[in-house]
Design an enzyme around this catalytic site. Structure first.
Site, PDB file in Angstrom:
ATOM      1  N   LYS A 158       0.986  -1.289   0.360  1.00 10.61           N
ATOM      2  CA  LYS A 158       0.096  -0.116  -0.220  1.00 10.61           C
ATOM      3  C   LYS A 158       1.126   1.549   0.237  1.00 10.61           C
ATOM      4  O   LYS A 158       1.618   1.222   0.824  1.00 10.61           O
ATOM      5  CB  LYS A 158      -0.538   0.155   0.939  1.00 10.61           C
ATOM      6  N   THR A 173      -8.137   9.964   7.803  1.00 13.06           N
ATOM      7  CA  THR A 173      -7.791   8.924   6.716  1.00 13.06           C
ATOM      8  C   THR A 173      -7.837   7.677   8.106  1.00 13.06           C
ATOM      9  O   THR A 173      -7.487   6.874   7.931  1.00 13.06           O
ATOM     10  CB  THR A 173      -6.678   8.803   6.198  1.00 13.06           C
ATOM     11  N   GLY A 184      -8.580   4.503   9.946  1.00 17.71           N
ATOM     12  CA  GLY A 184      -8.696   3.130   9.004  1.00 17.71           C
ATOM     13  C   GLY A 184      -8.636   2.762   8.195  1.00 17.71           C
ATOM     14  O   GLY A 184      -9.443   1.764   7.812  1.00 17.71           O
ATOM     15  N   THR A 185      -8.017   3.347   6.710  1.00 19.50           N
ATOM     16  CA  THR A 185      -7.722   2.619   5.580  1.00 19.50           C
ATOM     17  C   THR A 185      -7.600   1.553   5.521  1.00 19.50           C
ATOM     18  O   THR A 185      -7.898   0.819   5.122  1.00 19.50           O
ATOM     19  CB  THR A 185      -6.833   4.050   4.897  1.00 19.50           C
ATOM     20  N   GLY A 186      -6.024   1.401   6.585  1.00 16.26           N
ATOM     21  CA  GLY A 186      -5.988  -0.450   6.114  1.00 16.26           C
ATOM     22  C   GLY A 186      -6.903  -1.540   6.942  1.00 16.26           C
ATOM     23  O   GLY A 186      -6.952  -1.859   5.950  1.00 16.26           O
ATOM     24  N   CYS A 187      -7.378  -1.081   7.678  1.00 13.14           N
ATOM     25  CA  CYS A 187      -7.920  -1.611   8.471  1.00 13.14           C
ATOM     26  C   CYS A 187      -9.193  -2.019   7.291  1.00 13.14           C
ATOM     27  O   CYS A 187      -9.914  -3.261   6.658  1.00 13.14           O
ATOM     28  CB  CYS A 187      -9.171  -1.368   9.366  1.00 13.14           C
TER      29      CYS A 187
HETATM   30  N1  LIG Z   1      -5.252  10.632   1.082  1.00 18.27           N
HETATM   31  C1  LIG Z   1      -5.051   8.784   0.075  1.00 18.27           C
HETATM   32  N2  LIG Z   1      -6.262   9.941  -1.309  1.00 18.27           N
HETATM   33  C2  LIG Z   1      -7.205   7.897  -1.204  1.00 18.27           C
HETATM   34  N3  LIG Z   1      -6.762   6.873  -0.865  1.00 18.27           N
HETATM   35  C3  LIG Z   1      -5.797   7.078  -0.178  1.00 18.27           C
HETATM   36  C4  LIG Z   1      -5.659   7.792   0.687  1.00 18.27           C
HETATM   37  N4  LIG Z   1      -4.152   7.584   2.191  1.00 18.27           N
HETATM   38  C5  LIG Z   1      -4.578   6.442   1.509  1.00 18.27           C
HETATM   39  N5  LIG Z   1      -4.891   5.690   0.725  1.00 18.27           N
HETATM   40  C6  LIG Z   1      -4.833   4.746   0.220  1.00 18.27           C
HETATM   41  O1  LIG Z   1      -6.542   3.910   1.063  1.00 18.27           O
HETATM   42  C7  LIG Z   1      -4.940   2.185   1.207  1.00 18.27           C
HETATM   43  C8  LIG Z   1      -4.715   1.808   2.462  1.00 18.27           C
HETATM   44  O2  LIG Z   1      -3.351   2.570   2.566  1.00 18.27           O
HETATM   45  P1  LIG Z   1      -2.060   2.956   3.687  1.00 18.27           P
HETATM   46  O3  LIG Z   1      -3.067   4.677   4.282  1.00 18.27           O
HETATM   47  O4  LIG Z   1      -1.199   3.268   2.882  1.00 18.27           O
HETATM   48  O5  LIG Z   1      -2.522   1.597   4.948  1.00 18.27           O
HETATM   49  P2  LIG Z   1      -2.865   2.020   6.538  1.00 18.27           P
HETATM   50  O6  LIG Z   1      -3.746   2.542   6.806  1.00 18.27           O
HETATM   51  O7  LIG Z   1      -2.075   0.646   6.147  1.00 18.27           O
HETATM   52  O8  LIG Z   1      -1.462   2.929   6.634  1.00 18.27           O
HETATM   53  C9  LIG Z   1      -4.485   2.204  -0.095  1.00 18.27           C
HETATM   54  O9  LIG Z   1      -5.699   1.622  -0.840  1.00 18.27           O
HETATM   55  C10 LIG Z   1      -4.415   3.147  -0.154  1.00 18.27           C
HETATM   56  O10 LIG Z   1      -3.277   4.114  -1.616  1.00 18.27           O
HETATM   57  C1  LIG Z   2      -7.324  -1.729  17.525  1.00 17.56           C
HETATM   58  C2  LIG Z   2      -6.289  -0.880  15.759  1.00 17.56           C
HETATM   59  N1  LIG Z   2      -6.101  -1.746  14.848  1.00 17.56           N
HETATM   60  C3  LIG Z   2      -6.083  -0.888  13.795  1.00 17.56           C
HETATM   61  C4  LIG Z   2      -4.953   0.357  13.333  1.00 17.56           C
HETATM   62  C5  LIG Z   2      -4.148   0.501  12.699  1.00 17.56           C
HETATM   63  O1  LIG Z   2      -5.652   1.598  11.721  1.00 17.56           O
HETATM   64  P1  LIG Z   2      -5.910   2.074  10.257  1.00 17.56           P
HETATM   65  O2  LIG Z   2      -6.283   0.933   9.279  1.00 17.56           O
HETATM   66  O3  LIG Z   2      -5.647   3.841  10.196  1.00 17.56           O
HETATM   67  O4  LIG Z   2      -3.919   1.375   9.649  1.00 17.56           O
HETATM   68  C6  LIG Z   2      -5.470   0.522  14.662  1.00 17.56           C
HETATM   69  N2  LIG Z   2      -5.562   2.295  14.969  1.00 17.56           N
HETATM   70  N3  LIG Z   2      -6.659   0.874  16.087  1.00 17.56           N
END
Ligand SMILES: Nc1ncnc2c1ncn2[C@@H]1O[C@H](COP(=O)(O)OP(=O)(O)O)[C@@H](O)[C@H]1O
Ligand SMILES: Cc1ncc(COP(=O)(O)O)c(N)n1
Length: 265
Positions: free
Chosen positions: A173, A204, A206-209
């Site tokens: 990601k 943003t 919670g994006t990864g979850c």
């Molecule tokens: N500002 C943004 N605009 C559009 N998509 C985003 C943005 N930030 C993250 N994403 C997307 O959200 C998903 C989660 O990515 P990321 O933020 O790198 O993961 P995490 O939440 O685990 O740190 C990926 O598909 C990423 O490309």
């Molecule tokens: C309990 C728990 N699990 C996972 C994440 C990661 O969150 P994100 O989706 O922003 O990377 C978080 N902040 N809290």
């Protein structure tokens, strides 16, 4: 038949990430969401104020209750906190006949540790080998595989380094890079670049979850990994675009954006 999807993750009291994000995503994507809680966090838009792991026997018991009676069509893992929990969950997944999406959660957006440093080796040697898809962000790639991604061109090297630990597919990601939100999905032979416009939105959390749960939901519906990831990317992009302010810090993505825009499917 509504497919059953199980998240094995930590609770986020603020409702934007963790178990809460996973269950909301599953509802939005039309599957039945179920949960095994691994840890409880006291968390809000400002950060993580506390975290408590559940005993490993509680995690095993929750998992068995769900799988033995109800059955699962896909599993997703998130915060696993300790080596002991990582190893127990890897063993449970190995004995389950369903695809597993492993989000190797390391630190929160605010930099709070959600996985003990002593658990990294178990992630590499026990959890990644049982993953159908692993979904590390760039910090997690650095932690797990020692590869620093500074630009899109480094993502291929990162993917190869993670694939060496044994997941069938890896989704790197690139959300933390500047420019478009670009992710790379590969199994070592096929390569799929997923590109979406970056939404200039600080909310943003919670994006990864959300992305990993969306992939699990689509796999449970019978889609292939590339189809599931493409659909999940669409969903998370809309959720980021609609992310909203909450509390005094980083607000959550909007899991219900399709209900509000009438584009649910
Ligand atoms: N500002 C943004 N605009 C559009 N998509 C985003 C943005 N930030 C993250 N994403 C997307 O959200 C998903 C989660 O990515 P990321 O933020 O790198 O993961 P995490 O939440 O685990 O740190 C990926 O598909 C990423 O490309
Ligand atoms: C309990 C728990 N699990 C996972 C994440 C990661 O969150 P994100 O989706 O922003 O990377 C978080 N902040 N809290």
């Amino acid at each position: 038949m509504i497919p059953n999807v199980l998240t094995v993750a930590g609770s986020d009291s603020g409702g934007g990430a963790g178990i809460q994000a996973d269950l909301k995503t599953m509802l939005a994507l039309g599957v039945h969401g179920m949960s095994v809680v691994t840890a409880v966090t006291a968390q809000n838009s400002l950060g993580v104020q506390g975290a408590w792991e559940l005993p490993v026997e509680s995690v095993r018991a929750q998992y068995r209750s769900v799988v033995d009676d109800i059955g699962v069509q896909a599993v997703k893992t998130g915060m696993l906190a300790s080596a002991e929990l990582v190893e127990a969950v890897a063993e449970l997944i190995a004995g389950t006949d369903a695809p597993a999406v492993v989000d190797p959660v390391g630190v929160s957006k605010h930099g709070d540790a959600l996985l003990a440093a002593s658990a990294l080796d178990s992630v590499r040697t026990k959890l990644l080998p049982v993953a159908t898809v692993a979904t590390p962000n760039l910090d997690e790639v650095a932690q797990i595989a020692g590869v620093r991604v500074e630009a899109e061109r480094d993502m291929r090297t990162a993917a190869a380094a993670v694939l060496a630990y044994g997941p069938r597919w890896v989704l790197i990601k690139g959300g933390h890079l500047p420019g478009d939100a670009v992710d790379l999905l590969t199994d070592g032979s096929e390569e799929h670049w997923l590109r979406a416009p970056r939404h200039d939105n600080r909310h943003t959390h919670g994006t990864g979850c959300t992305l990993a749960s969306a992939v699990a939901s689509q796999l449970a519906k019978g889609q292939s990994v590339p189809e599931a990831v493409a659909a999940a990317k669409d969903y998370v992009t809309g959720a980021v675009a609609a992310g909203f302010a909450l509390g005094g810090g980083i607000g959550p993505v909007d899991h219900g954006w399709r209900f509000r825009t009438g584009t649910e499917r």
